[in-house]
Design a protein around this motif. Structure first.
Motif, PDB file in Angstrom:
ATOM      1  N   HIS A  51     -23.151  -2.202  25.609  1.00 53.34           N
ATOM      2  CA  HIS A  51     -23.536  -3.547  25.180  1.00 53.34           C
ATOM      3  C   HIS A  51     -23.414  -4.535  26.345  1.00 53.34           C
ATOM      4  CE1 HIS A  51     -24.166  -7.034  22.617  1.00 53.34           C
ATOM      5  NE2 HIS A  51     -23.038  -7.557  23.079  1.00 53.34           N
ATOM      6  N   THR A  52     -22.354  -4.396  27.129  1.00 52.58           N
ATOM      7  CA  THR A  52     -22.166  -5.269  28.293  1.00 52.58           C
ATOM      8  C   THR A  52     -23.322  -5.083  29.280  1.00 52.58           C
ATOM      9  OG1 THR A  52     -19.766  -5.276  28.085  1.00 52.58           O
ATOM     10  CG2 THR A  52     -20.648  -5.803  30.250  1.00 52.58           C
ATOM     11  N   GLY A  53     -23.734  -3.840  29.515  1.00 48.53           N
ATOM     12  CA  GLY A  53     -24.840  -3.568  30.431  1.00 48.53           C
ATOM     13  C   GLY A  53     -26.152  -4.186  29.964  1.00 48.53           C
ATOM     14  N   ARG A  54     -26.395  -4.190  28.665  1.00 54.78           N
ATOM     15  CA  ARG A  54     -27.639  -4.739  28.122  1.00 54.78           C
ATOM     16  C   ARG A  54     -27.616  -6.260  28.008  1.00 54.78           C
ATOM     17  NH1 ARG A  54     -26.679  -0.506  24.642  1.00 54.78           N
ATOM     18  NH2 ARG A  54     -25.994  -1.928  23.010  1.00 54.78           N
ATOM     19  N   SER A  55     -26.433  -6.821  27.684  1.00 50.88           N
ATOM     20  CA  SER A  55     -26.368  -8.253  27.360  1.00 50.88           C
ATOM     21  C   SER A  55     -25.645  -9.110  28.394  1.00 50.88           C
ATOM     22  CB  SER A  55     -25.644  -8.432  26.017  1.00 50.88           C
ATOM     23  OG  SER A  55     -24.292  -8.016  26.145  1.00 50.88           O
ATOM     24  N   GLY A  56     -24.802  -8.496  29.211  1.00 50.12           N
ATOM     25  CA  GLY A  56     -23.982  -9.258  30.155  1.00 50.12           C
ATOM     26  C   GLY A  56     -22.723  -9.819  29.505  1.00 50.12           C
ATOM     27  N   HIS A  57     -22.529  -9.570  28.225  1.00 47.01           N
ATOM     28  CA  HIS A  57     -21.325 -10.047  27.526  1.00 47.01           C
ATOM     29  C   HIS A  57     -20.148  -9.152  27.893  1.00 47.01           C
ATOM     30  CE1 HIS A  57     -24.205 -11.593  24.144  1.00 47.01           C
ATOM     31  NE2 HIS A  57     -24.321 -12.288  25.275  1.00 47.01           N
ATOM     32  N   SER A  58     -19.065  -9.739  28.372  1.00 44.47           N
ATOM     33  CA  SER A  58     -17.940  -8.916  28.820  1.00 44.47           C
ATOM     34  C   SER A  58     -16.663  -9.121  28.011  1.00 44.47           C
ATOM     35  CB  SER A  58     -17.646  -9.202  30.293  1.00 44.47           C
ATOM     36  OG  SER A  58     -17.338 -10.579  30.461  1.00 44.47           O
ATOM     37  N   GLY A  59     -16.693 -10.002  27.015  1.00 42.60           N
ATOM     38  CA  GLY A  59     -15.490 -10.248  26.215  1.00 42.60           C
ATOM     39  C   GLY A  59     -15.597  -9.592  24.846  1.00 42.60           C
ATOM     40  N   PHE A  60     -14.568  -8.812  24.497  1.00 42.55           N
ATOM     41  CA  PHE A  60     -14.573  -8.096  23.234  1.00 42.55           C
ATOM     42  C   PHE A  60     -13.226  -8.189  22.548  1.00 42.55           C
ATOM     43  CE2 PHE A  60     -17.897  -6.255  25.677  1.00 42.55           C
ATOM     44  CZ  PHE A  60     -18.912  -6.029  24.753  1.00 42.55           C
ATOM     45  N   ARG A  61     -13.269  -8.125  21.257  1.00 42.36           N
ATOM     46  CA  ARG A  61     -12.055  -8.015  20.450  1.00 42.36           C
ATOM     47  C   ARG A  61     -11.966  -6.558  20.033  1.00 42.36           C
ATOM     48  NH1 ARG A  61     -11.565  -8.757  14.576  1.00 42.36           N
ATOM     49  NH2 ARG A  61      -9.361  -8.974  14.110  1.00 42.36           N
ATOM     50  N   ARG A  62     -10.906  -5.890  20.450  1.00 44.57           N
ATOM     51  CA  ARG A  62     -10.721  -4.482  20.106  1.00 44.57           C
ATOM     52  C   ARG A  62      -9.724  -4.403  18.963  1.00 44.57           C
ATOM     53  NH1 ARG A  62      -8.763   0.531  23.884  1.00 44.57           N
ATOM     54  NH2 ARG A  62      -9.782   2.136  22.665  1.00 44.57           N
ATOM     55  N   VAL A  63     -10.089  -3.663  17.919  1.00 44.06           N
ATOM     56  CA  VAL A  63      -9.250  -3.543  16.733  1.00 44.06           C
ATOM     57  C   VAL A  63      -8.822  -2.088  16.577  1.00 44.06           C
ATOM     58  CG1 VAL A  63      -9.138  -3.893  14.241  1.00 44.06           C
ATOM     59  CG2 VAL A  63     -10.560  -5.397  15.636  1.00 44.06           C
ATOM     60  N   CYS A  64      -7.522  -1.869  16.509  1.00 43.56           N
ATOM     61  CA  CYS A  64      -6.967  -0.541  16.257  1.00 43.56           C
ATOM     62  C   CYS A  64      -6.228  -0.609  14.931  1.00 43.56           C
ATOM     63  CB  CYS A  64      -6.000  -0.121  17.351  1.00 43.56           C
ATOM     64  SG  CYS A  64      -6.715  -0.124  18.995  1.00 43.56           S
ATOM     65  N   THR A  65      -6.637   0.190  13.973  1.00 37.01           N
ATOM     66  CA  THR A  65      -6.047   0.161  12.645  1.00 37.01           C
ATOM     67  C   THR A  65      -5.345   1.475  12.357  1.00 37.01           C
ATOM     68  OG1 THR A  65      -7.853  -1.250  11.900  1.00 37.01           O
ATOM     69  CG2 THR A  65      -6.544  -0.194  10.199  1.00 37.01           C
ATOM     70  N   SER A  66      -4.118   1.382  11.866  1.00 39.37           N
ATOM     71  CA  SER A  66      -3.403   2.568  11.404  1.00 39.37           C
ATOM     72  C   SER A  66      -2.725   2.219  10.084  1.00 39.37           C
ATOM     73  CB  SER A  66      -2.371   3.032  12.437  1.00 39.37           C
ATOM     74  OG  SER A  66      -1.339   2.088  12.566  1.00 39.37           O
ATOM     75  N   PHE A  67      -2.396   3.230   9.329  1.00 39.93           N
ATOM     76  CA  PHE A  67      -1.762   3.031   8.036  1.00 39.93           C
ATOM     77  C   PHE A  67      -0.338   3.559   8.111  1.00 39.93           C
ATOM     78  CE2 PHE A  67      -6.261   3.183   7.416  1.00 39.93           C
ATOM     79  CZ  PHE A  67      -6.485   2.073   6.609  1.00 39.93           C
ATOM     80  N   ALA A  68       0.592   2.785   7.577  1.00 37.85           N
ATOM     81  CA  ALA A  68       2.003   3.136   7.674  1.00 37.85           C
ATOM     82  C   ALA A  68       2.641   3.192   6.297  1.00 37.85           C
ATOM     83  CB  ALA A  68       2.733   2.115   8.546  1.00 37.85           C
ATOM     84  N   MET A  69       3.778   3.844   6.246  1.00 38.73           N
ATOM     85  CA  MET A  69       4.561   3.945   5.021  1.00 38.73           C
ATOM     86  C   MET A  69       6.006   3.590   5.343  1.00 38.73           C
ATOM     87  SD  MET A  69       3.112   7.509   3.461  1.00 38.73           S
ATOM     88  CE  MET A  69       4.124   7.370   2.001  1.00 38.73           C
ATOM     89  N   VAL A  70       6.674   2.981   4.397  1.00 40.80           N
ATOM     90  CA  VAL A  70       8.101   2.690   4.511  1.00 40.80           C
ATOM     91  C   VAL A  70       8.813   3.596   3.528  1.00 40.80           C
ATOM     92  CG1 VAL A  70       9.904   0.954   4.215  1.00 40.80           C
ATOM     93  CG2 VAL A  70       7.659   0.285   5.090  1.00 40.80           C
ATOM     94  N   TYR A  71       9.845   4.282   3.982  1.00 40.06           N
ATOM     95  CA  TYR A  71      10.615   5.114   3.068  1.00 40.06           C
ATOM     96  C   TYR A  71      12.072   5.141   3.487  1.00 40.06           C
ATOM     97  CZ  TYR A  71      10.491   8.886   6.509  1.00 40.06           C
ATOM     98  OH  TYR A  71      10.639   9.628   7.645  1.00 40.06           O
TER      99      TYR A  71
END
Length: 92
Positions: A51-71
Motif C-alpha cells: 500500500h505504501t508503494g502504491r500510495s506513498g502513505h507511510s503511517g499505519f496503525r497496527r492491531v494485534c489481538t489476542s484472547f486471554a483467560m483469568v483463572y
C-alpha cells in the motif's frame, strides 16, 4: 438491616486462551485502506508495504489481538482443575 461486603484476595493467573492465537490487522492513517485480520504478522506487513508503494502513505496503525483467560491456580477456591465454574449469586 445494613448490607455487608466481603472482599477476598486470591492469587490468579492471566494466560492466552489455549484455543485462540494472535490476529494481526493494519489501518492506514491517511486513507480508508485496511489489511484484514491475519494470523501471520508478515502477511499484514507485506500488505501495508505494498500500500505504501502504491500510495506513498507511510503511517499505519497496527492491531494485534489476542484472547486471554483469568483463572485461579490449582488448589484455589475453584477446585483442582483451576478452571472457574459457572456460579450464580444467591438472593438475600
Amino acid at each position: 438491616m445494613s448490607a455487608k461486603s466481603i472482599f477476598r484476595h486470591t492469587l490468579h493467573k492471566i494466560e492466552q486462551h489455549p484455543g485462540a492465537g494472535v490476529t494481526f490487522e493494519a489501518e492506514c492513517l491517511w486513507c480508508e485502506w485496511k489489511a484484514g485480520p491475519s494470523t501471520g504478522g508478515a502477511a499484514v506487513d507485506f500488505a501495508w508495504m505494498s500500500h505504501t508503494g502504491r500510495s506513498g502513505h507511510s503511517g499505519f496503525r497496527r492491531v494485534c489481538t489476542s484472547f486471554a483467560m483469568v483463572y485461579v491456580p490449582s488448589g484455589g477456591p475453584y477446585g483442582s482443575s483451576g478452571q472457574r465454574t459457572c456460579r450464580t449469586r444467591s438472593a438475600r
